[in-house]
Motif scaffolding. Structure first.
Motif, PDB file in Angstrom:
ATOM      1  N   ALA A  81     -51.345 -18.792  46.386  1.00 31.97           N
ATOM      2  CA  ALA A  81     -50.096 -18.690  45.631  1.00 31.97           C
ATOM      3  C   ALA A  81     -49.499 -17.292  45.726  1.00 31.97           C
ATOM      4  O   ALA A  81     -48.273 -17.132  45.871  1.00 31.97           O
ATOM      5  N   ARG A  82     -50.329 -16.273  45.657  1.00 31.52           N
ATOM      6  CA  ARG A  82     -49.812 -14.897  45.712  1.00 31.52           C
ATOM      7  C   ARG A  82     -49.278 -14.566  47.108  1.00 31.52           C
ATOM      8  O   ARG A  82     -48.248 -13.892  47.237  1.00 31.52           O
ATOM      9  N   ALA A  83     -49.953 -15.050  48.139  1.00 34.62           N
ATOM     10  CA  ALA A  83     -49.473 -14.796  49.503  1.00 34.62           C
ATOM     11  C   ALA A  83     -48.159 -15.525  49.756  1.00 34.62           C
ATOM     12  O   ALA A  83     -47.224 -14.957  50.346  1.00 34.62           O
ATOM     13  N   ALA A  84     -48.067 -16.789  49.329  1.00 33.11           N
ATOM     14  CA  ALA A  84     -46.836 -17.556  49.527  1.00 33.11           C
ATOM     15  C   ALA A  84     -45.672 -16.932  48.768  1.00 33.11           C
ATOM     16  O   ALA A  84     -44.536 -16.866  49.274  1.00 33.11           O
ATOM     17  N   THR A  85     -45.934 -16.451  47.554  1.00 32.73           N
ATOM     18  CA  THR A  85     -44.877 -15.807  46.765  1.00 32.73           C
ATOM     19  C   THR A  85     -44.412 -14.520  47.433  1.00 32.73           C
ATOM     20  O   THR A  85     -43.201 -14.240  47.512  1.00 32.73           O
ATOM     21  N   ALA A  86     -45.374 -13.734  47.919  1.00 32.52           N
ATOM     22  CA  ALA A  86     -45.007 -12.480  48.596  1.00 32.52           C
ATOM     23  C   ALA A  86     -44.149 -12.763  49.823  1.00 32.52           C
ATOM     24  O   ALA A  86     -43.155 -12.059  50.085  1.00 32.52           O
ATOM     25  N   LEU A  87     -44.493 -13.779  50.583  1.00 38.35           N
ATOM     26  CA  LEU A  87     -43.708 -14.128  51.761  1.00 38.35           C
ATOM     27  C   LEU A  87     -42.312 -14.599  51.369  1.00 38.35           C
ATOM     28  O   LEU A  87     -41.313 -14.197  51.983  1.00 38.35           O
ATOM     29  N   ALA A  88     -42.231 -15.455  50.353  1.00 35.69           N
ATOM     30  CA  ALA A  88     -40.929 -15.958  49.912  1.00 35.69           C
ATOM     31  C   ALA A  88     -40.012 -14.820  49.498  1.00 35.69           C
ATOM     32  O   ALA A  88     -38.824 -14.783  49.864  1.00 35.69           O
ATOM     33  N   ARG A  89     -40.535 -13.873  48.736  1.00 36.94           N
ATOM     34  CA  ARG A  89     -39.716 -12.748  48.277  1.00 36.94           C
ATOM     35  C   ARG A  89     -39.264 -11.889  49.467  1.00 36.94           C
ATOM     36  O   ARG A  89     -38.118 -11.425  49.514  1.00 36.94           O
ATOM     37  N   ALA A  90     -40.162 -11.695  50.438  1.00 36.56           N
ATOM     38  CA  ALA A  90     -39.799 -10.899  51.610  1.00 36.56           C
ATOM     39  C   ALA A  90     -38.705 -11.599  52.422  1.00 36.56           C
ATOM     40  O   ALA A  90     -37.791 -10.941  52.940  1.00 36.56           O
ATOM     41  N   LEU A  91     -38.768 -12.915  52.544  1.00 38.53           N
ATOM     42  CA  LEU A  91     -37.745 -13.650  53.281  1.00 38.53           C
ATOM     43  C   LEU A  91     -36.386 -13.535  52.595  1.00 38.53           C
ATOM     44  O   LEU A  91     -35.354 -13.344  53.256  1.00 38.53           O
ATOM     45  N   VAL A  92     -36.377 -13.654  51.277  1.00 38.46           N
ATOM     46  CA  VAL A  92     -35.116 -13.538  50.535  1.00 38.46           C
ATOM     47  C   VAL A  92     -34.552 -12.120  50.668  1.00 38.46           C
ATOM     48  O   VAL A  92     -33.347 -11.927  50.904  1.00 38.46           O
ATOM     49  N   LEU A 203     -46.576 -11.794  41.491  1.00 42.59           N
ATOM     50  CA  LEU A 203     -45.137 -11.553  41.371  1.00 42.59           C
ATOM     51  C   LEU A 203     -44.400 -12.821  40.942  1.00 42.59           C
ATOM     52  O   LEU A 203     -44.856 -13.944  41.197  1.00 42.59           O
ATOM     53  N   PRO A 204     -43.245 -12.679  40.313  1.00 43.59           N
ATOM     54  CA  PRO A 204     -42.441 -13.862  39.971  1.00 43.59           C
ATOM     55  C   PRO A 204     -41.854 -14.504  41.217  1.00 43.59           C
ATOM     56  O   PRO A 204     -41.631 -13.846  42.241  1.00 43.59           O
ATOM     57  N   LEU A 205     -41.602 -15.794  41.124  1.00 42.58           N
ATOM     58  CA  LEU A 205     -41.003 -16.519  42.232  1.00 42.58           C
ATOM     59  C   LEU A 205     -39.544 -16.110  42.398  1.00 42.58           C
ATOM     60  O   LEU A 205     -38.891 -15.702  41.440  1.00 42.58           O
ATOM     61  N   PRO A 206     -38.998 -16.220  43.611  1.00 43.10           N
ATOM     62  CA  PRO A 206     -37.578 -15.941  43.804  1.00 43.10           C
ATOM     63  C   PRO A 206     -36.732 -16.853  42.914  1.00 43.10           C
ATOM     64  O   PRO A 206     -37.073 -18.019  42.684  1.00 43.10           O
ATOM     65  N   ASP A 207     -35.644 -16.322  42.406  1.00 46.95           N
ATOM     66  CA  ASP A 207     -34.770 -17.075  41.505  1.00 46.95           C
ATOM     67  C   ASP A 207     -33.772 -17.878  42.341  1.00 46.95           C
ATOM     68  O   ASP A 207     -32.628 -17.478  42.540  1.00 46.95           O
ATOM     69  N   ILE A 208     -34.251 -19.020  42.833  1.00 47.28           N
ATOM     70  CA  ILE A 208     -33.433 -19.889  43.679  1.00 47.28           C
ATOM     71  C   ILE A 208     -33.282 -21.236  42.974  1.00 47.28           C
ATOM     72  O   ILE A 208     -34.271 -21.844  42.563  1.00 47.28           O
ATOM     73  N   ALA A 209     -32.041 -21.691  42.811  1.00 45.06           N
ATOM     74  CA  ALA A 209     -31.813 -22.992  42.177  1.00 45.06           C
ATOM     75  C   ALA A 209     -32.224 -24.102  43.144  1.00 45.06           C
ATOM     76  O   ALA A 209     -31.742 -24.166  44.276  1.00 45.06           O
ATOM     77  N   LEU A 210     -33.130 -24.972  42.698  1.00 49.27           N
ATOM     78  CA  LEU A 210     -33.588 -26.083  43.528  1.00 49.27           C
ATOM     79  C   LEU A 210     -33.418 -27.394  42.770  1.00 49.27           C
ATOM     80  O   LEU A 210     -33.771 -27.496  41.588  1.00 49.27           O
ATOM     81  N   ASP A 211     -32.893 -28.388  43.452  1.00 49.41           N
ATOM     82  CA  ASP A 211     -32.695 -29.713  42.896  1.00 49.41           C
ATOM     83  C   ASP A 211     -33.593 -30.691  43.648  1.00 49.41           C
ATOM     84  O   ASP A 211     -33.872 -30.481  44.843  1.00 49.41           O
ATOM     85  N   PRO A 212     -34.058 -31.761  43.001  1.00 53.17           N
ATOM     86  CA  PRO A 212     -34.909 -32.720  43.710  1.00 53.17           C
ATOM     87  C   PRO A 212     -34.295 -33.281  44.988  1.00 53.17           C
ATOM     88  O   PRO A 212     -35.018 -33.616  45.925  1.00 53.17           O
TER      89      PRO A 212
END
Length: 590
Positions: A81-92, A203-212
């Motif tokens: 979870a921490r690695a995936a979050t770090a990658l997501a934030r870096a991509l954003v 770290l907190p997740l990126p603040d991205i609005a996601l819909d189903p």
């Protein structure tokens, strides 16, 4: 109904429809609601994760449990979870926008789920590419999807490197398991080495609005002919699949007269041997998704080998295994020959390709404690669409099970009219797990999808309870002098021979009948059977016009794509130009 001796007396104690009604009633564990999806009323699981980000949050809650085992590497849910979050934030932070495509070209590695969820949490469309593809094929996936980011392992990068200039949309390449290259940035510069993922900051997740109903995945079809199409799945489509196996287990328990199993945090962790590729929907949605949802351990193999699989199952205490039917055959055969009943193994589930009914018997002989299970799905249904296990499977060994309660099935004739139970026609399906269409291909989308219904191209029949049996692919059916011959039926008859471990039926040209069935079979090591014996065996089980007129025995397993489907095109040459002028049967081989 089957008289399989493993079905206990008095089964079922609860009718199928009543078991389904209890589990899906309001307030029940698998309660169902109806919502509009792209304007079409569609049934959904009320308690399924609405998006893959919600599934990620569930997975993160499993904490210090081991999530992935790969050779000598072990990753906890926290580390993942921490690695995936770090990658997501870096991509954003690097400018990735919602809806951009992030391609993943890796074998099954701990970095794969991190790459996948890193992309999803950044709001991107995760685009897994077939790790078996050549360099030009990988380049096609990048070009077709318009991926801005690629995350590749060393082997895939080496194949792609000469073609990177052919991918104008590609802006950023991240790599793992390779020496530094100036054209790419090591993934470890963002997430660190695998062994240190758990030490990354929370770290907190990126603040991205996601819909189903937002686009989440772009999986390429595993077709055996032509260029693959990119099937676009939503967050809801992918997340729906995590309910399939728990629901099937609960239904089986009710049918036996038992209470459905309940989650027990104190129970030993379950572990699954993962051999099917994660770039395939079965590996990603059905296996990875199920592990994230249930807190199970995934044990990855570097390369499939049946005897190595026995060792891993015993060493890791794997409770489940599966993949395509071929893997189940090989696992059962290896266990029987080695005299290893694998006491930790509780279930073997397979799908992705038709499974001969005789596979149930083979598994029972080799692994008597194992509960067998099978299902049907395709890239366009986000993996599992039908499923059954245990007694229901033993009672319907030729069937791939009934549709999940949120899924609907129609069997139609060539004019689109719905056929009655028992009739063979094209399988059409509808449900929240059906993809919304094909990437950048409105024509193919319109041909396959209409008002929520997907034309699958499979020939099938369903009984009164909804148990589905796949008969053949429409394009693979043979027509001999006006008589339909379903290749799957003939292949199943061949598989029933105790020495046949692989089989395919193909057309043999005929001057007046048009075509007749021919077969290529692979025999178990040490078998003394010959082609005439196998043909006689099939003749005792099939109408005369369905019996292969030519049988060729092959020494190595038949070629398959990563989904387990036989690659028929390269095998057709075996019978190309062969014509039995007088119509009398012939066969060849040892």
């Amino acid at each position: 109904m089957s008289l399989d001796p493993r079905i206990p007396a008095g089964w079922p104690s609860l009718p199928f429809r009543e078991a389904e009604a209890r589990l899906t009633a309001p307030g029940a564990p698998f309660a169902i609601a109806t919502v509009p999806i792209r304007g079409v009323p569609t049934r959904i699981w009320e308690k399924a994760p609405p998006t893959l980000r919600d599934l990620f949050r569930i997975a993160r809650g499993h904490g210090e449990k081991t999530f992935v085992v790969y050779q000598d590497e072990r990753v906890t849910f926290t580390g993942f979870a921490r690695a995936a979050t770090a990658l997501a934030r870096a991509l954003v932070e690097a400018g990735l926008r919602k809806g951009d495509r992030v391609a993943i070209a890796q074998r099954n590695l701990p970095e794969w789920p991190v790459s996948y969820f890193g992309a999803l949490l950044a709001g991107a469309i995760a685009t897994p590419l077939n790790a078996w593809w050549t360099g030009p094929e990988l380049a096609y996936g990048l070009q077709h999807s318009g991926a801005r980011v690629l995350i590749a392992d060393g082997e895939r990068f080496a194949r792609l490197a000469p073609h990177l200039g052919e991918c104008p949309a590609l802006e950023r390449v991240l790599t793992t398991r390779m020496e530094p290259d100036p054209r790419a940035m090591p993934l470890a510069e963002i997430v660190g080495p695998v062994r240190d993922w758990a030490a990354l900051p929370d770290l907190p997740l990126p603040d991205i609005a996601l819909d189903p109903e937002d686009d989440a995945t772009l999986f390429y079809t595993s077709g055996t002919t032509g260029k693959p199409k990119g099937a676009v799945g939503t967050h809801r489509a992918a997340a729906t699949t995590v309910m399939a196996y728990p629901y099937s287990a609960a239904r089986s328990a009710l049918r036996r007269g038992e209470s459905p199993p309940k989650p027990d945090p104190s129970a030993p962790q379950r572990a699954a041997l993962l051999v099917i590729p994660l770039f395939h929907v079965t590996g990603c949605h059905a296996s990875l998704g199920a592990a994230l949802y249930g807190g199970h351990r995934l044990v990855m193999m570097h390369r499939w080998d049946a005897n190595a699989a026995l060792d891993l199952i015993e060493a890791e205490g794997c409770t489940s295994a599966g993949g395509v039917p071929t893997i189940a055959w090989q696992l059962a055969t290896a266990a029987r020959e080695a005299g290893r009943p694998l006491p930790s193994l509780e279930g073997v589930t397979y799908g992705g390709a038709p499974a001969a009914g005789d596979l149930v018997r083979t598994l029972g002989e080799a692994l008597p404690k194992v509960v067998p299970g099978t299902g049907w799905g395709m890239t366009e249904t986000s993996a599992t669409f039908t499923h059954h296990q245990g007694e229901d499977y033993l009672a319907h060994p030729e069937s791939c099970g009934p549709p999940l309660p949120v899924c609907e099935v129609r069997i139609v004739d060539p004019l689109g009219d719905v056929l009655p139970p028992g009739a063979v026609g094209e399988l059409c399906v509808k449900g929240p797990n059906v993809v919304r269409g094909y990437w950048d291909d409105p024509t193919a989308t319109a041909e396959a999808l209409s008002e929520g219904w997907l034309r699958t191209g499979d020939l099938a029949r369903a009984d009164d309870e909804g148990f589905l049996t796949i008969v053949d692919r429409i394009k693979d059916m043979l027509i001999r002098g006006g008589e339909n011959i379903y290749c799957c039926e003939v292949e199943n008859a061949l598989y029933a021979h105790p020495d046949v471990i692989d089989a395919v039926v193909l057309p043999v040209p005929h001057p007046t009948l048009g075509e007749e069935p021919g077969a290529i079979v692979v025999l178990a090591e040490g078998s003394s059977a010959d082609a005439s014996e196998i043909r006689a065996f099939a003749a005792a089980r099939l109408a005369a016009f369905k019996v292969p007129v030519r049988i060729v025995i092959r020494d190595e397993l038949l070629p398959r794509n990563p989904a387990g489907k036989i690659l028929r095109a390269p095998l057709r040459a075996v019978f190309a130009g062969v014509s039995d002028q007088n119509g009398s049967p012939s066969w060849s081989g040892r």
